[in-house]
Design a protein around this motif. Structure first.
Motif, PDB file in Angstrom:
ATOM      1  N   THR A 299      -2.716   6.443 -10.030  1.00  0.00           N
ATOM      2  CA  THR A 299      -3.213   6.994 -11.298  1.00  0.00           C
ATOM      3  C   THR A 299      -4.531   6.330 -11.684  1.00  0.00           C
ATOM      4  OG1 THR A 299      -0.957   7.463 -12.030  1.00  0.00           O
ATOM      5  CG2 THR A 299      -2.675   7.407 -13.725  1.00  0.00           C
ATOM      6  N   LEU A 300      -4.525   5.011 -11.781  1.00  0.00           N
ATOM      7  CA  LEU A 300      -5.745   4.249 -12.055  1.00  0.00           C
ATOM      8  C   LEU A 300      -6.274   3.583 -10.787  1.00  0.00           C
ATOM      9  CD1 LEU A 300      -4.663   2.542 -15.405  1.00  0.00           C
ATOM     10  CD2 LEU A 300      -5.832   4.730 -15.080  1.00  0.00           C
ATOM     11  N   LEU A 301      -5.352   3.061  -9.994  1.00  0.00           N
ATOM     12  CA  LEU A 301      -5.696   2.412  -8.725  1.00  0.00           C
ATOM     13  C   LEU A 301      -5.552   3.414  -7.581  1.00  0.00           C
ATOM     14  CD1 LEU A 301      -6.169  -0.140  -6.900  1.00  0.00           C
ATOM     15  CD2 LEU A 301      -3.682  -0.387  -6.861  1.00  0.00           C
ATOM     16  N   ASN A 302      -6.632   3.595  -6.830  1.00  0.00           N
ATOM     17  CA  ASN A 302      -6.581   4.433  -5.633  1.00  0.00           C
ATOM     18  C   ASN A 302      -5.949   3.595  -4.528  1.00  0.00           C
ATOM     19  OD1 ASN A 302      -7.024   5.967  -3.326  1.00  0.00           O
ATOM     20  ND2 ASN A 302      -8.997   6.727  -4.049  1.00  0.00           N
ATOM     21  N   ARG A 303      -4.634   3.601  -4.521  1.00  0.00           N
ATOM     22  CA  ARG A 303      -3.902   2.713  -3.633  1.00  0.00           C
ATOM     23  C   ARG A 303      -4.139   3.049  -2.160  1.00  0.00           C
ATOM     24  NH1 ARG A 303       0.470   1.990  -0.744  1.00  0.00           N
ATOM     25  NH2 ARG A 303       1.359  -0.103  -0.701  1.00  0.00           N
ATOM     26  N   GLU A 304      -4.255   4.328  -1.846  1.00  0.00           N
ATOM     27  CA  GLU A 304      -4.441   4.737  -0.453  1.00  0.00           C
ATOM     28  C   GLU A 304      -5.739   4.165   0.115  1.00  0.00           C
ATOM     29  OE1 GLU A 304      -4.694   8.886   2.151  1.00  0.00           O
ATOM     30  OE2 GLU A 304      -3.742   8.867   0.177  1.00  0.00           O
ATOM     31  N   GLU A 305      -6.830   4.294  -0.639  1.00  0.00           N
ATOM     32  CA  GLU A 305      -8.105   3.753  -0.168  1.00  0.00           C
ATOM     33  C   GLU A 305      -8.095   2.229  -0.175  1.00  0.00           C
ATOM     34  OE1 GLU A 305     -10.659   5.354   1.251  1.00  0.00           O
ATOM     35  OE2 GLU A 305      -9.235   7.029   1.171  1.00  0.00           O
ATOM     36  N   SER A 306      -7.432   1.645  -1.151  1.00  0.00           N
ATOM     37  CA  SER A 306      -7.327   0.184  -1.209  1.00  0.00           C
ATOM     38  C   SER A 306      -6.605  -0.350   0.025  1.00  0.00           C
ATOM     39  CB  SER A 306      -6.572  -0.238  -2.475  1.00  0.00           C
ATOM     40  OG  SER A 306      -7.201   0.221  -3.642  1.00  0.00           O
ATOM     41  N   LEU A 307      -5.514   0.310   0.388  1.00  0.00           N
ATOM     42  CA  LEU A 307      -4.725  -0.139   1.536  1.00  0.00           C
ATOM     43  C   LEU A 307      -5.522  -0.011   2.833  1.00  0.00           C
ATOM     44  CD1 LEU A 307      -1.875  -1.245   2.002  1.00  0.00           C
ATOM     45  CD2 LEU A 307      -1.169   1.062   2.642  1.00  0.00           C
ATOM     46  N   LYS A 308      -6.272   1.058   2.975  1.00  0.00           N
ATOM     47  CA  LYS A 308      -7.097   1.237   4.180  1.00  0.00           C
ATOM     48  C   LYS A 308      -8.130   0.120   4.300  1.00  0.00           C
ATOM     49  CE  LYS A 308      -6.740   6.289   4.427  1.00  0.00           C
ATOM     50  NZ  LYS A 308      -7.487   7.565   4.251  1.00  0.00           N
ATOM     51  N   LYS A 309      -8.761  -0.211   3.170  1.00  0.00           N
ATOM     52  CA  LYS A 309      -9.751  -1.285   3.188  1.00  0.00           C
ATOM     53  C   LYS A 309      -9.108  -2.625   3.528  1.00  0.00           C
ATOM     54  CE  LYS A 309     -12.925  -1.917   0.212  1.00  0.00           C
ATOM     55  NZ  LYS A 309     -13.678  -2.119  -1.068  1.00  0.00           N
ATOM     56  N   PHE A 310      -7.951  -2.884   2.898  1.00  0.00           N
ATOM     57  CA  PHE A 310      -7.303  -4.170   3.140  1.00  0.00           C
ATOM     58  C   PHE A 310      -6.856  -4.319   4.581  1.00  0.00           C
ATOM     59  CE2 PHE A 310      -3.384  -6.428   3.875  1.00  0.00           C
ATOM     60  CZ  PHE A 310      -3.793  -7.721   3.573  1.00  0.00           C
ATOM     61  N   ILE A 311      -6.157  -3.324   5.114  1.00  0.00           N
ATOM     62  CA  ILE A 311      -5.569  -3.485   6.438  1.00  0.00           C
ATOM     63  C   ILE A 311      -6.642  -3.564   7.514  1.00  0.00           C
ATOM     64  CG2 ILE A 311      -5.202  -1.034   6.968  1.00  0.00           C
ATOM     65  CD1 ILE A 311      -2.849  -4.019   7.707  1.00  0.00           C
ATOM     66  N   SER A 312      -7.786  -2.911   7.307  1.00  0.00           N
ATOM     67  CA  SER A 312      -8.912  -3.047   8.229  1.00  0.00           C
ATOM     68  C   SER A 312      -9.440  -4.480   8.207  1.00  0.00           C
ATOM     69  CB  SER A 312     -10.022  -2.069   7.834  1.00  0.00           C
ATOM     70  OG  SER A 312     -11.163  -2.263   8.648  1.00  0.00           O
ATOM     71  N   TRP A 313      -9.568  -5.042   7.012  1.00  0.00           N
ATOM     72  CA  TRP A 313     -10.026  -6.434   6.875  1.00  0.00           C
ATOM     73  C   TRP A 313      -9.012  -7.387   7.480  1.00  0.00           C
ATOM     74  CZ3 TRP A 313      -7.558 -10.327   4.071  1.00  0.00           C
ATOM     75  CH2 TRP A 313      -8.269 -11.535   3.971  1.00  0.00           C
ATOM     76  N   GLN A 314      -7.721  -7.180   7.217  1.00  0.00           N
ATOM     77  CA  GLN A 314      -6.700  -8.084   7.737  1.00  0.00           C
ATOM     78  C   GLN A 314      -6.703  -8.093   9.260  1.00  0.00           C
ATOM     79  OE1 GLN A 314      -2.362  -7.229   7.384  1.00  0.00           O
ATOM     80  NE2 GLN A 314      -2.244  -9.253   6.413  1.00  0.00           N
ATOM     81  N   TYR A 315      -6.837  -6.934   9.852  1.00  0.00           N
ATOM     82  CA  TYR A 315      -6.878  -6.857  11.319  1.00  0.00           C
ATOM     83  C   TYR A 315      -8.055  -7.675  11.857  1.00  0.00           C
ATOM     84  CZ  TYR A 315      -7.276  -4.942  16.030  1.00  0.00           C
ATOM     85  OH  TYR A 315      -7.364  -4.798  17.396  1.00  0.00           O
ATOM     86  N   ASN A 316      -9.214  -7.530  11.227  1.00  0.00           N
ATOM     87  CA  ASN A 316     -10.400  -8.253  11.701  1.00  0.00           C
ATOM     88  C   ASN A 316     -10.224  -9.761  11.564  1.00  0.00           C
ATOM     89  OD1 ASN A 316     -11.681  -5.835  12.274  1.00  0.00           O
ATOM     90  ND2 ASN A 316     -12.766  -5.753  10.316  1.00  0.00           N
ATOM     91  N   VAL A 317      -9.690 -10.202  10.420  1.00  0.00           N
ATOM     92  CA  VAL A 317      -9.529 -11.633  10.155  1.00  0.00           C
ATOM     93  C   VAL A 317      -8.492 -12.247  11.090  1.00  0.00           C
ATOM     94  CG1 VAL A 317      -8.683 -13.289   8.441  1.00  0.00           C
ATOM     95  CG2 VAL A 317     -10.280 -11.502   7.759  1.00  0.00           C
ATOM     96  N   LEU A 318      -7.437 -11.502  11.380  1.00  0.00           N
ATOM     97  CA  LEU A 318      -6.348 -12.017  12.221  1.00  0.00           C
ATOM     98  C   LEU A 318      -6.422 -11.451  13.643  1.00  0.00           C
ATOM     99  CD1 LEU A 318      -3.409 -11.808   9.642  1.00  0.00           C
ATOM    100  CD2 LEU A 318      -4.913 -13.752  10.151  1.00  0.00           C
TER     101      LEU A 318
END
Length: 220
Positions: free
Chosen positions: A12-31
Motif C-alpha cells: 500500500t505504502l511500501l512497494n514490497r515487491e520492488e524492495s525485495l528485488k533490490k535487497f535480494i540482488s544486493w544480498q547475493y552480491n555481498v554474499l
C-alpha cells in the motif's frame, strides 16, 4: 465527516515487491562467496517465489534455498539475520508517498497504520521510508499480539485516534485482511489495486497514491 485515515503498509505504502528485488540482488552480491555457485537470476527468482509475497517468513525461505542449492558455510539463521538487519536499507516507496501524506496532514486528518508482521522489522521499514512522523498511531501485529483481519486491531487503532468507525477510512491492498476486515468494523474502505487479486469489495478503488487526497475530499 471523515476525521482519520488508516493505512496498511506492505503493498500500500511500501512497494514490497520492488524492495525485495533490490535487497535480494544486493544480498547475493555481498554474499557471493557463499552463493556464487548458484546463478544470480536463479537464486533471486527462487527466493521471491518461496517468499510468497511476504506470507512465508524467511527462516523457511533460507532453509529451503540452502537445501535446494547446496549452500555451504553459512546457516539459515545467518542469512535470516542478514535479511532482518539490512532489508530496511532497500525499501522502495510507491510513487507520491510523501506528497500524498503532506496533503492529508494539510486536511487536518489524523493518520494511523495497521500492519501485519514482525514489530521491529516493520518499524525499521517505516522509519526508512521517512514516514514515521506523519502517524499518530502505528499498530504492528507482533507487538499487538493480534493481526488483521482480527477486528480488535482496527478497533484499537480507532480508539487511539479517538474517532468512530464511520469517521475513518481504511486504505489497503488485501481484499480480505484489509478491505473486508475494515468494512466489518464499519470503516469506509479504499482498495489500492493489486494485480494479484481480481477485485475487492471496497467502497472505492485507486491505482496510485496521488489519487487519495482528491478521493478523501469527495468522501468528506
Amino acid at each position: 465527516m471523515i476525521r482519520a485515515v488508516l493505512f496498511d503498509l506492505d503493498g500500500t505504502l511500501l512497494n514490497r515487491e520492488e524492495s525485495l528485488k533490490k535487497f535480494i540482488s544486493w544480498q547475493y552480491n555481498v554474499l557471493h562467496t557463499h552463493l556464487g555457485h548458484v546463478p544470480k537470476e536463479k537464486f533471486c527468482s527462487r527466493f521471491i517465489e518461496l517468499d510468497d509475497r511476504g506470507y512465508k517468513w524467511k527462516d523457511f525461505v533460507y532453509k529451503t534455498l540452502i537445501q535446494e542449492f547446496n549452500i555451504k558455510d553459512i546457516t539459515e539463521m545467518e542469512l535470516l539475520n542478514h535479511y532482518i538487519t539490512n532489508f530496511h536499507s532497500y525499501c522502495v516507496p510507491f510513487s507520491n508517498l510523501l506528497s500524498m501524506l503532506d496533503q492529508l496532514k494539510k486536511l487536518s486528518l489524523s493518520l494511523g497504520m495497521i500492519s501485519n508482521g514482525k514489530g521491529q522489522f516493520q518499524m525499521d521499514n517505516i522509519v526508512s521510508l521517512g514516514i514515521r512522523p506523519y502517524f499518530k498511531t502505528i499498530l504492528i501485529s507482533e507487538w499487538e499480539d493480534m493481526k488483521k483481519p482480527d477486528p480488535r486491531i482496527f478497533e484499537k487503532a480507532l480508539r487511539q485516534l479517538n474517532v468512530n468507525a464511520e469517521e475513518a477510512v481504511y486504505i489497503g491492498d488485501h481484499p480480505i485482511n484489509d478491505i473486508i476486515a475494515a468494512k466489518n468494523v464499519g470503516l469506509h474502505t479504499i482498495w489500492k489495486r493489486d494485480i494479484y487479486w481480481p477485485d475487492a469489495n471496497a467502497d472505492y478503488t485507486i491505482d496510485n497514491l496521488d489519487e487519495i487526497p482528491f478521493l478523501l475530499n469527495k468522501i468528506r
